[in-house]
Design a protein around this motif. Structure first.
Motif, PDB file in Angstrom:
ATOM      1  N   MET A  59       3.591   8.668   7.494  1.00 38.02           N
ATOM      2  CA  MET A  59       2.120   8.063   7.428  1.00 38.02           C
ATOM      3  C   MET A  59       0.801   7.361   6.989  1.00 38.02           C
ATOM      4  SD  MET A  59       1.272  11.372   8.651  1.00 38.02           S
ATOM      5  CE  MET A  59      -0.195  11.920   8.338  1.00 38.02           C
ATOM      6  N   ILE A  60      -0.210   6.560   6.848  1.00 39.16           N
ATOM      7  CA  ILE A  60      -1.056   5.650   6.586  1.00 39.16           C
ATOM      8  C   ILE A  60      -2.104   6.127   6.940  1.00 39.16           C
ATOM      9  CG2 ILE A  60      -0.847   4.355   8.963  1.00 39.16           C
ATOM     10  CD1 ILE A  60      -0.076   1.495   7.219  1.00 39.16           C
ATOM     11  N   LEU A  61      -2.834   5.839   5.962  1.00 44.72           N
ATOM     12  CA  LEU A  61      -4.031   5.251   6.109  1.00 44.72           C
ATOM     13  C   LEU A  61      -5.386   4.699   6.810  1.00 44.72           C
ATOM     14  CD1 LEU A  61      -7.034   6.857   5.570  1.00 44.72           C
ATOM     15  CD2 LEU A  61      -7.027   4.922   3.084  1.00 44.72           C
ATOM     16  N   SER A  62      -5.397   5.300   8.224  1.00 42.80           N
ATOM     17  CA  SER A  62      -6.150   4.239   9.011  1.00 42.80           C
ATOM     18  C   SER A  62      -7.949   4.056   8.582  1.00 42.80           C
ATOM     19  CB  SER A  62      -5.582   4.371  10.662  1.00 42.80           C
ATOM     20  OG  SER A  62      -4.524   5.146  10.879  1.00 42.80           O
ATOM     21  N   VAL A  63      -8.384   3.117   9.100  1.00 45.15           N
ATOM     22  CA  VAL A  63      -9.395   2.610   8.951  1.00 45.15           C
ATOM     23  C   VAL A  63      -9.570   1.246   9.849  1.00 45.15           C
ATOM     24  CG1 VAL A  63      -8.535   0.763   6.374  1.00 45.15           C
ATOM     25  CG2 VAL A  63     -11.134   1.595   7.271  1.00 45.15           C
ATOM     26  N   GLY A  64     -11.049   1.704  10.885  1.00 46.08           N
ATOM     27  CA  GLY A  64     -12.118   0.583  11.694  1.00 46.08           C
ATOM     28  C   GLY A  64     -12.963   0.563  11.109  1.00 46.08           C
ATOM     29  N   LEU A  97     -10.924   1.681  -1.206  1.00 47.62           N
ATOM     30  CA  LEU A  97     -10.110   2.160   0.016  1.00 47.62           C
ATOM     31  C   LEU A  97      -9.055   2.194  -0.507  1.00 47.62           C
ATOM     32  CD1 LEU A  97     -10.380   2.588   2.997  1.00 47.62           C
ATOM     33  CD2 LEU A  97      -9.620   0.121   3.359  1.00 47.62           C
ATOM     34  N   VAL A  98      -8.960   1.223  -1.295  1.00 43.90           N
ATOM     35  CA  VAL A  98      -7.432   1.114  -2.459  1.00 43.90           C
ATOM     36  C   VAL A  98      -6.958   2.381  -3.102  1.00 43.90           C
ATOM     37  CG1 VAL A  98      -5.702  -0.084  -3.964  1.00 43.90           C
ATOM     38  CG2 VAL A  98      -6.753  -1.189  -2.019  1.00 43.90           C
ATOM     39  N   GLU A  99      -8.326   2.730  -4.019  1.00 44.58           N
ATOM     40  CA  GLU A  99      -8.089   4.114  -4.592  1.00 44.58           C
ATOM     41  C   GLU A  99      -8.002   5.415  -3.673  1.00 44.58           C
ATOM     42  OE1 GLU A  99      -7.668   4.735  -7.849  1.00 44.58           O
ATOM     43  OE2 GLU A  99      -7.708   2.559  -8.108  1.00 44.58           O
ATOM     44  N   LYS A 100      -8.576   5.223  -2.459  1.00 40.18           N
ATOM     45  CA  LYS A 100      -8.602   6.341  -1.688  1.00 40.18           C
ATOM     46  C   LYS A 100      -6.960   6.459  -1.020  1.00 40.18           C
ATOM     47  CE  LYS A 100      -9.595   9.645   1.139  1.00 40.18           C
ATOM     48  NZ  LYS A 100     -10.187  10.868   1.035  1.00 40.18           N
ATOM     49  N   ALA A 101      -6.543   4.889  -0.691  1.00 39.29           N
ATOM     50  CA  ALA A 101      -4.988   5.338   0.355  1.00 39.29           C
ATOM     51  C   ALA A 101      -3.917   5.611  -1.486  1.00 39.29           C
ATOM     52  CB  ALA A 101      -4.980   3.406   0.771  1.00 39.29           C
ATOM     53  N   PRO A 106       0.809  11.435  -2.498  1.00 38.43           N
ATOM     54  CA  PRO A 106       1.398  12.943  -2.242  1.00 38.43           C
ATOM     55  C   PRO A 106       1.178  12.870  -0.793  1.00 38.43           C
ATOM     56  CG  PRO A 106      -0.223  12.471  -4.249  1.00 38.43           C
ATOM     57  CD  PRO A 106      -0.748  11.127  -3.280  1.00 38.43           C
ATOM     58  N   ARG A 107       0.872  12.984   0.513  1.00 35.01           N
ATOM     59  CA  ARG A 107       0.993  13.303   1.588  1.00 35.01           C
ATOM     60  C   ARG A 107       1.451  12.259   2.333  1.00 35.01           C
ATOM     61  NH1 ARG A 107      -5.093  15.491   3.083  1.00 35.01           N
ATOM     62  NH2 ARG A 107      -4.801  15.641   5.320  1.00 35.01           N
ATOM     63  N   GLY A 108       2.079  11.509   1.412  1.00 34.40           N
ATOM     64  CA  GLY A 108       3.416  11.101   2.278  1.00 34.40           C
ATOM     65  C   GLY A 108       2.355   9.472   2.957  1.00 34.40           C
ATOM     66  N   ASN A 109       1.383   9.005   2.468  1.00 32.08           N
ATOM     67  CA  ASN A 109       0.635   7.764   3.064  1.00 32.08           C
ATOM     68  C   ASN A 109       1.499   6.881   2.430  1.00 32.08           C
ATOM     69  OD1 ASN A 109      -1.522   6.306   3.513  1.00 32.08           O
ATOM     70  ND2 ASN A 109      -2.368   6.219   1.872  1.00 32.08           N
TER      71      ASN A 109
END
Length: 271
Positions: A59-64, A97-101, A106-109
């Motif tokens: 998974m990857i944290l996607s941001v726009g 944003l980095v801290e959120k990522a 643990p959720r696969g990001n």
């Protein structure tokens, strides 16, 4: 003052906003006016970018944000890419944003993907966030139309692990249709592929970029860089201003057969 971010080279007076809606002249500098302004945030499968051969299954944290320097009539993200959302976005710092990522690991990001609108217009935010992300062991992905200048690419390349680049078609006529510049994209792909994982996406629009001859030229060009670069041939559906009926599966399969003469990996999408 001339903006040097993309092929348009907008000449901007004091306070004027560029064609892309994302850059503006302030005094004697042209700034990233959507720096840290977030319109969309989601934890996506990496395959949705699409990246089929870069950490598959993760998974990857996607941001726009907002803004784009093209005007594809079929844009599926036109609500953010083709509008000025300056006053209606959330604002985050690179650190936040980095801290959120990191909190989502643990959720696969595995990291952060800059996507949805045209992220390279906000190259300063990618650079600053990417530098911090790499220091925390995160992967950085950019999903882009590849329509910015090479000096801009050089500023973010040290901090990007993978690109998915839209190679919209392979004719000047088609790039006129999407208000872009083919040569700019070709140079971007050539340079990005030397230092990062690159996958390409071509959305196949019936009657526009679906000829076998154009696919022969496109795949030959990609192979001249490296035949191992994956190409995603994606099925078009009517969106925004474009009402042409959806691409047939048979057309995609015929184009895939042509591309496979030159490339090792040709993936069909939206089928």
């Amino acid at each position: 003052m001339k903006c040097e971010t993309c092929f348009r080279h907008c000449a901007l007076a004091e306070g004027q906003i560029g064609w892309c809606k994302a850059r503006q002249r302030v005094g004697d500098v042209i700034v990233d006016r959507n720096y840290g302004k977030i319109s969309a945030l989601a934890l996506d499968p990496i395959e949705k970018k699409p990246l089929a051969f870069f950490h598959p299954g993760s998974m990857i944290l996607s941001v726009g944000s907002y803004g784009c320097n093209l005007a594809c009539p079929f844009c599926q993200n036109h609500a953010i890419a083709q509008r000025d959302l300056d006053g209606s976005c959330a604002w985050v710092t690179p650190e936040q944003l980095v801290e959120k990522a990191v909190s989502l690991v643990p959720r696969g990001n595995i990291g952060i993907a800059f996507t949805y609108n045209e992220p390279m217009l906000s190259w300063e935010f990618i650079r600053d966030t990417g530098r911090l992300a790499k220091a925390r062991g995160l992967q950085v992905v950019v999903v882009t139309n590849g329509s910015v200048t090479l000096p801009v690419l050089e500023k973010v390349l040290p901090y990007v692990d993978a690109f998915n680049i839209d190679l919209k078609g392979f004719s000047n006529a088609y790039y006129d249709y999407v208000s872009g510049n083919l040569e700019t994209v070709k140079r971007f792909i050539e340079r990005a592929a030397t230092d990062a994982h690159v996958e390409l996406t071509t959305l196949v629009v019936p009657g526009k970029n679906d000829s076998l001859e154009e696919m022969e030229a496109l795949s030959s060009f990609v192979a001249s860089i490296s035949p191992s670069i994956p190409l995603h041939l994606t099925r078009y559906f009517p969106r925004w201003k474009e009402e042409t009926p959806a691409t047939s599966i048979e057309t995609l399969q015929a184009l895939q057969a042509v591309a496979l003469r030159h490339l090792d990996k040709v993936v069909l999408g939206n089928v």
